[in-house]
Design an enzyme around this catalytic site. Structure first.
Site, PDB file in Angstrom:
ATOM      1  N   GLU A 254      49.041  19.517 -21.063  1.00 49.46           N
ATOM      2  CA  GLU A 254      49.504  20.456 -22.083  1.00 49.46           C
ATOM      3  C   GLU A 254      50.911  20.078 -22.523  1.00 49.46           C
ATOM      4  OE1 GLU A 254      49.327  24.623 -21.140  1.00 49.46           O
ATOM      5  OE2 GLU A 254      50.456  25.168 -22.934  1.00 49.46           O
ATOM      6  N   LYS A 386      39.632  33.050  -4.628  1.00 47.94           N
ATOM      7  CA  LYS A 386      39.283  32.427  -5.920  1.00 47.94           C
ATOM      8  C   LYS A 386      38.652  33.389  -6.916  1.00 47.94           C
ATOM      9  CE  LYS A 386      38.791  28.091  -3.484  1.00 47.94           C
ATOM     10  NZ  LYS A 386      37.994  26.964  -3.045  1.00 47.94           N
ATOM     11  N   ASP A 462      44.240  23.433  -3.843  1.00 48.73           N
ATOM     12  CA  ASP A 462      42.924  23.744  -4.390  1.00 48.73           C
ATOM     13  C   ASP A 462      43.121  24.427  -5.746  1.00 48.73           C
ATOM     14  OD1 ASP A 462      40.450  24.748  -5.041  1.00 48.73           O
ATOM     15  OD2 ASP A 462      39.934  25.289  -2.981  1.00 48.73           O
ATOM     16  N   HIS A 560      55.585  23.925 -30.406  1.00 48.35           N
ATOM     17  CA  HIS A 560      54.237  23.444 -30.084  1.00 48.35           C
ATOM     18  C   HIS A 560      53.754  22.467 -31.141  1.00 48.35           C
ATOM     19  CE1 HIS A 560      52.279  25.205 -26.477  1.00 48.35           C
ATOM     20  NE2 HIS A 560      53.425  25.857 -26.479  1.00 48.35           N
TER      21      HIS A 560
END
Ligand code: ADP
Length: 574
Positions: A254, A386, A462, A560
């Site tokens: 990104e 998660k 993770d 951006h």
């Protein structure tokens, strides 16, 4: 017609093939393109097969007929059977010879088909085991001798790679067994991707294969590898946190993210740095058990929550690892089902394996006093791993960290290009009110998950635990008569480790090393993982500061467009 023109048999796995003699098939284009067959003794015969068979059949039946006639005559003439003439001896020898041939041709083939089937079954048994996960932790172990008498496929040539690829494509060799079959992880990945390209008809040319240590992921990080994805790693910093400078690795695609975080680091640095406090450190696992009625479920709840029993439970739990230390057990009941949320410190490991082992110990122990306890699952989602869940947001999971900084008025103006009042107002209306309107759960921030994910990927965490690790409330307040800005982030469930999982892979380990937290902390077990959690919170703090400043200053879209929109026409990139 010759011996090779027997009706084709179903292809066998290489374990069931005849060994090196199958190389003889490679020369002919027709034979090399079909699955290899085991060699047979009859392959060596000088005559065409049908002629040889006809000769021996005729011989067998004619001498048998002759001998039967002779025996009948002898019985008729009362001549003893054991008195034999020369032609009779010749006939007996011919009978035995043709019998041996026919037995060799049909009998051995029959036996051979049994042996081949047994080998094939052994492969299938192994396949079942692997698919059930029974051997997944030991996939590198050589197959048992009875299954695979030829251990050294790895010594074969490229031509034989081609044969193995074909066997994977036609399903004779299961793709997942390549590592154990070849004893060479890179080669297994190569063969698998070749087979994949042929099966799908899609090219993997741009997915790199070389330059990666496939042995290091075996049985630990990734199964069935066909290559690896490249993610650029940028560095933001120095992040001045608790008096130390850190250069923070961020793996991301990104645009703007690293640059923005870097700007936040600059603002914090210019203001004297950030401070962090680790509030709590405990990984959780919550099994679900069921009883016959609510009374029994409640009895176990009271038993687990009674401080008198804690010492015993702690002793049983802590046997799982020298680093696992039970902290608490919190229970929640749903009817006759009981959810027990075990929390324990796990040293420098993120700790899911460790806590699960400890929980299993306790469940086994409890079964003595509560034999009617039905263990439904080691994880009952009250953990909660998660998934967005209020329990993590409220109780915490992993490391709970709070981090603050005081940004001077001139830094807000010169580095962040905005002002304190605008930032405070934006934080109130966006991160607090806006998130409340949206019904957020732990999402009272601008983009904590951007920073968390980038550092997680760079340091081998993770990435799926980004869900709860990104829970964060960002607070901004004008202080010192409104001139300066107090900013803080509170993150109750940062789940990180510096040992185990992906942290030991070379590139991830290098990123941990950049932060000075690689591996286990020998002197103070757990100190590396805790420091990593505070660095992540500090990085989120600077990320929040920078993004909110960009929004407050109306720069977001502009920056951006500059950093996140390539001028390359992607439609022309093939
Ligand atoms: P996790 O529990 O995060 O899934 P592992 O199952 O890989 O991680 O456990 C970590 C392993 O590393 C354990 O076997 C543990 O004994 C070992 N270890 C060595 N040093 C440490 C340490 N300082 N902290 C935690 N674990 C450590």
């Amino acid at each position: 017609m010759d011996a090779r023109r027997r009706p084709p048999k179903p292809p066998l796995p290489s374990a069931a093939r005849g060994g090196p003699s199958h190389r003889g098939d490679e020369g002919g284009s027709a034979s090399s393109s079909r699955p290899l067959e085991p060699p047979r003794a009859s392959d060596a015969l000088p005559l065409p097969l049908y002629l040889t068979n006809a000769v021996f059949f005729t011989l067998f039946f004619s001498v048998a007929y002759y001998l039967l006639h002779r025996w009948r005559d002898k019985i008729h003439d009362s001549v003893p059977l054991h008195v034999v003439t020369l032609p009779e001896i010749a006939a007996i020898v011919s009978l035995v010879a043709s019998f041996i041939y026919l037995l060799g041709f049909f009998g051995i083939d029959f036996v051979q088909s049994f042996i081949a089937r047994a080998s094939h079954d052994a492969w299938e048994d192994l396949d079942d085991d692997v698919s059930r996960g029974f051997v997944c932790t030991d996939i590198a172990a050589p197959l048992p001798k009875s299954v695979d008498p030829e251990p050294a496929i790895s010594a074969l040539s490229c031509a034989e790679d081609e044969e193995i690829v074909k066997s994977v494509v036609d399903g004779t060799i299961p793709s997942y067994s390549l590592e154990s079959k070849l004893s060479d992880c890179r080669r297994a990945a190569f063969v698998r991707r070749e087979a994949l390209q042929r099966t799908t008809g899609r090219s993997l040319t741009d997915l790199p294969l070389e330059g990666f240590d496939y042995e290091s992921i075996l049985g630990q990080c990734c199964e069935l590898p066909v290559g690896y994805v490249q993610i650029p790693v940028g560095v933001a910093g120095p992040l001045l946190l608790d008096g130390f400078k850190y250069h923070v690795p961020m793996a991301t695609t990104e645009g703007c993210l690293v640059a923005s975080t870097n700007r936040g680091c600059k603002a914090i640095y210019a203001s004297g740095g950030a401070r962090s406090v680790l509030l709590r450190d405990g990984m959780t696992r919550a099994p679900v058990v069921r009883f016959g009625d609510v009374k029994r479920a409640s009895e176990l709840k009271f038993f687990l929550e009674d401080p008198v029993n804690f010492d015993t439970l702690e002793l049983v739990f802590n046997r799982s690892s020298r680093f696992a230390r039970l902290q608490s057990i919190k229970c929640s009941i749903a009817g006759k089902n009981l959810y027990m949320r075990f929390s324990c410190s796990t040293g420098d490991a993120m700790g899911m394996n460790m806590v699960s082992k400890g929980v299993q110990n306790v469940l086994d122990f409890l079964q003595n006093d509560f034999p009617d306890m039905d263990v439904i699952g080691i994880s009952g989602n009250f953990c909660s791993d998660k998934k967005p869940a209020a329990v993590n947001w409220i109780e915490g999971r992993g490391k709970s960290v709070v981090c603050e900084a005081l940004i001077k008025e001139d830094v807000v103006k010169q580095v962040l290009k905005t002002n304190v009042a605008a930032l405070v107002e934006l934080n109130m209306l966006k991160n607090l009110t806006g998130s409340a309107v949206a019904g957020a759960l732990g999402g009272f921030n601008a983009h904590a998950s951007n920073i968390v994910s980038a550092i997680f990927i760079a340091t081998g965490q993770d990435p799926a635990q980004n869900v709860e690790s990104s829970h964060c409330i960002t607070m901004m307040e004008a202080v010192n008569e409104g001139r300066d800005l107090h900013v803080s982030v509170t993150m109750p469930s940062i789940e990180v480790g510096t040992v185990g999982g992906g942290t030991q892979l070379a590139s991830q380990s290098a990123c941990l090393n950049m932060l000075g937290v690689r591996g286990a902390n020998k002197e103070f077990p757990g100190a590396n993982a805790r420091l990593l959690a505070t660095i992540i919170a500090g990085s989120v703090l600077v990320g929040e500061l920078s993004l909110l400043s960009a929004i407050a200053a109306g720069q977001l879209v502009k920056s951006h467009m500059k950093y996140n929109r390539s001028s390359r026409d992607v439609t022309k990139v093939c």
